[in-house]
Design an enzyme around this catalytic site. Structure first.
Site, short mmCIF file in Angstrom:
data_model
loop_
_atom_site.label_atom_id
_atom_site.label_comp_id
_atom_site.label_asym_id
_atom_site.label_seq_id
_atom_site.Cartn_x
_atom_site.Cartn_y
_atom_site.Cartn_z
N ASP A 90 0.26 6.43 -29.77
CA ASP A 90 0.18 5.03 -30.22
C ASP A 90 1.51 4.36 -30.50
O ASP A 90 1.54 3.17 -30.78
CB ASP A 90 -0.66 4.96 -31.50
N ASP A 116 -0.65 12.80 -30.07
CA ASP A 116 0.23 12.43 -31.17
C ASP A 116 -0.54 12.56 -32.49
O ASP A 116 -1.78 12.61 -32.48
CB ASP A 116 0.73 10.99 -30.97
N CYS A 175 3.33 1.50 2.85
CA CYS A 175 4.54 0.70 2.64
C CYS A 175 5.55 1.47 1.80
O CYS A 175 6.75 1.46 2.08
CB CYS A 175 4.20 -0.62 1.97
N CYS A 218 0.85 -1.19 0.00
CA CYS A 218 0.00 0.00 0.00
C CYS A 218 0.89 1.24 0.00
O CYS A 218 2.12 1.16 0.01
CB CYS A 218 -0.92 0.00 1.22
N ASP A 220 5.96 7.41 -28.16
CA ASP A 220 5.03 8.03 -27.20
C ASP A 220 5.04 7.33 -25.85
O ASP A 220 4.47 7.86 -24.88
CB ASP A 220 3.59 7.99 -27.76
#
Length: 744
Positions: free
Chosen positions: A640, A459, A54, A51, A644
């Site tokens: 894509d 993009d 932690c 978590c 990127d």
């Protein structure tokens, strides 16, 4: 004399903060990597982090050590990266401090990471399976208990059913509750709370009270509620683990494909060597169709190279001697010789991996909304329960058993089920609605982050556009026979423009002879003994013809006048309307692309975009995003390609089309299918509605507790009513979340 020298040496080592190592701590200094700036770096694999508390304790334990510059835990991969200045032996101190904090440590390697993740997944699935099996069996017993009165069933039969439920539930909770119990104990040991603390207390309390009721022939036992709660919580924990595992850097997997062999020229002899052994200056021969193994410079030969992995452009680029080439790009034309400029671990592709890892580590610090609320909620509720017990037992003189029952009732009626469901139920329903629209959400908190954005980075190739060129020259303007010949010759090529021509022409193809490809120029063949050419303007076109802004190839047959065919990478059909919708929401939309400026600006104008940044490398895109974040911007990245991927991972939230590379899809939080860019606007709208419902759910949960707690403290609520009220609050939150199906 020797003892004196040894003592002085130990004194010196203590003075700089190095303590003697035991066998478990030694050896890590051999894994340290040192940069030219004399900064040391160590990666270790952490076990036991569950978590946000932690993460804070792990990073804090290391940052308190002398000389540490940075300590970042990649929560998805469980990899802790430490950077420091000083002796390399300080690595022992870091390892020791983490062991003393209660965490397991291993040297980091990709194989140990995979083994650790596989072990954790098996553990979660085993806990889930045991809880599900137990829940099914207990519910069979509970159905009879809840639908039959004591008079009808009889005391002995009811006690018998309770004992069978206890025999099933208690071992199940001890086994399947470990993921939550372990996290709760660790959080409390550092003076913090998280959502696992009240969940653990609620489960243990339900079991303890049920066992007490069973031992005293009581009527109400809650073994079924405890096991059912555990089962559904484990479902969420397992799905969250899967999401984190898929969010790991896919570029790392891509790098593993470049760990094979390459052909080098050594003193005139050709031999195969491991890519990892290539050093700067090595001469490499790369055949057509092969990937370039490392970054280098072409020393001999001309070819076309598919650079879409780096630039995102769909068209191959012509390369000549002296041009740079990058690892992972594909040689599409003729064989070439390359002089290596970098080793495999220092290529541009490796730089992209490092950028993605850095982005993943920064996102690991994101604290979930429910955990933040639990930090205040948990101690208040537990304090109220303790005060209720003390008040009734000490002040009012009540026996300890009924006083403890009142305190237990306070904890049951304020069990954080509604709070725990406030976020996930709304998200699950929203994700289901988005899936119906072709939107796949991969990370649990993506909608929360998407609702907060104020900037959209987009993009061009494959995102704003369809990512594949289409022929725009009308078929009526081309002689049918010439078009048929051109398509027949184009069918022998994998060039994107050739493929686009074949898709445009739907008729029968003609047989050709002596098909030949001239690197960087085009294709030639013979038809009926006459020369047929398909390629560039300089090779087979009309050099005096007016220039065209679109992409072009030329067809020349025999002595006929050559014909030009023009192509464009078309905008998605709803690109302009989507950009307008995003701007209407007061979002800043920016185009980032590795394409040429002229092409980028033309597409931006058609889409209604004014802010354009072209010719950008992956590193430049990443730094552009970092500058925006420094200004306090909340950023959505839509892209894509591998170029990127670092920005997709570093952005506050990211979206990729379904046609994107695997590396981009894995780095993104959301993937949209189909050709419609409108999915980006739909995702943002859904995220805003979901966030509104989450806030309403939190408000309902708080109002419920404000009304229920006083009644429980006053002793007006029995454990049975408390359990019903607790379930009612959860049902109220779930019912409110279902409104997402009707709100638009």
């Amino acid at each position: 004399m020797g003892n004196t020298a040894l003592s002085e040496n130990l004194v010196d080592r203590h003075a700089i903060g190095i303590t003697p190592a035991n066998d478990d701590d030694s050896g890590y200094e051999s894994l340290v990597k040192t940069s030219p700036q004399q900064e040391h770096h160590l990666d270790v694999l952490i076990h036991g982090a569950h978590c946000a508390a932690c993460i804070q304790s792990i990073e804090g334990a290391v940052m308190r050590q002398p000389g540490v510059l940075q300590a970042r835990l990649n929560f998805s991969a469980r990899r802790l990266s430490i950077t420091w200045q000083g002796p390399t032996d300080l690595a022992r101190n870091f390892v020791r401090s983490l062991r003393e904090a209660g965490y397991g440590i291993q040297p980091y390697t990709p194989s140990t990471e995979r083994a650790a993740l596989a072990k954790e997944e098996r553990f979660l699935l085993l806990c889930l399976g045991v809880a599900g099996f137990a829940m099914g069996n207990i519910m069979l017993l509970s159905f009879a208990l809840w639908t039959t009165s004591q008079e009808t069933m009889g005391l002995a039969t009811r006690d018998f059913f309770h004992w069978i439920s206890a025999l099933i539930a208690l071992p199940t909770i001890l086994f399947s509750g470990r993921p939550f119990f372990r996290s709760a104990v660790q959080a409390l040991s550092y003076g913090r709370t998280n959502m696992d603390v009240p969940i653990s207390v609620g489960v243990v309390l339900a079991c303890g009270m049920s066992l007490f009721e069973t031992l005293n022939h009581g009527e109400h036992a809650y073994f079924d509620s405890a096991v059912m709660l555990l089962f559904f919580l484990l479902v969420g924990r397992t799905l969250d683990f899967r999401a984190r595992q898929n969010a790991r850097s896919a570029a790392t997997d891509l790098l593993s494909t470049l760990t094979g062999f390459a052909t080098i020229i050594d003193n005139g002899h050709i031999r195969r060597v491991a890519i990892q052994s290539i050093t700067p200056g090595t001469r490499i021969r790369v055949a057509a169709g092969e990937k370039f193994p490392v970054d280098g410079r072409i020393s001999d030969g001309h070819t076309d190279i598919d650079t879409s992995l780096i630039t995102g452009e769909s068209l191959p680029r012509a390369h000549k001697p002296g041009d740079l080439v990058y690892a992972g790009t594909i040689n599409m034309g003729a064989p070439v010789q390359v002089t290596a400029l970098q080793t495999a671990e220092n290529t541009l592709l490796a730089d992209i991996v490092r950028l993605m890892e850095k982005a993943g580590q920064s996102q690991a610090l994101y604290v979930r909304l429910a955990d933040r609320a639990a930090q205040l909620y948990t101690p208040v509720v537990h304090t109220l329960a303790a005060l209720a017990f003390v008040f009734w037992w000490s002040v009012m003189g009540m026996a300890w058993q009924p006083a403890l029952m009142i305190a237990s009732t306070v904890l049951i009626i304020t069990c954080p089920c509604a709070l725990a469901l406030a976020v996930p139920v709304a998200q699950v329903l929203a994700i289901g609605e988005m899936m119906k629209k072709g939107l796949l959400v991969k990370t649990g908190d993506a909608l929360e982050r998407l609702a907060q954005i104020d900037t959209v980075l987009m993009d061009k190739t494959g995102t704003l556009t369809l990512g594949k060129p289409q022929m725009i020259t009308p078929s009526e303007s081309i002689e049918p026979k010439l078009l048929q010949l051109g398509a027949s010759l184009a069918s022998h090529s994998t060039h994107p423009l050739s493929r686009a021509l074949c898709e445009f022409y739907q008729g029968p193809l003609l047989p050709l002879e002596d098909v030949c490809e001239s690197s960087g120029q085009g294709l030639s063949a013979n038809y009926d003994g006459k020369l047929l050419q398909l390629g560039s303007r300089a090779w087979c076109g009309d050099s005096n013809a007016p220039a065209h802004s679109a992409l072009e190839i030329w067809i020349r047959f025999s002595d006929q006048t050559p014909c030009a065919l023009h192509f464009e990478d078309m905008l998605r059909p709803d690109a302009a309307s989507t950009i307008a919708a995003l701007k209407k929401k007061k979002l800043r939309v920016v185009l980032l692309t590795g394409d040429r400026r002229s092409t980028a600006e033309a597409m931006a104008a058609c889409a209604g975009l004014q802010e354009v940044h072209a010719d950008m490398t992956p590193a430049q895109k990443y730094h552009f995003l970092e500058n925006l974040r420094a200004q306090g911007r909340k950023i959505l990245m839509v892209g894509d390609g591998l170029n990127d991927a670092p920005v997709l991972a570093a952005a506050d939230v990211s979206i990729a089309p379904g046609t994107a590379l695997d590396v981009a899809q894995n780095a993104a939080d959301i993937v949209f299918m189909g050709t419609h860019l409108q999915s980006v606007d739909q995702a943002h709208t859904t995220a805003c509605i979901t966030q509104k419902l989450v806030k309403e759910n939190f408000a309902l949960s708080i109002i419920y507790n404000i009304l229920a707690i006083p009644l429980a403290i006053a002793g007006y609520v029995t454990p049975l009513l408390a359990a019903l009220a607790m379930s009612g609050s959860s049902l109220l939150v779930i019912a409110n979340s279902f409104r997402i199906r009707w709100i638009r």
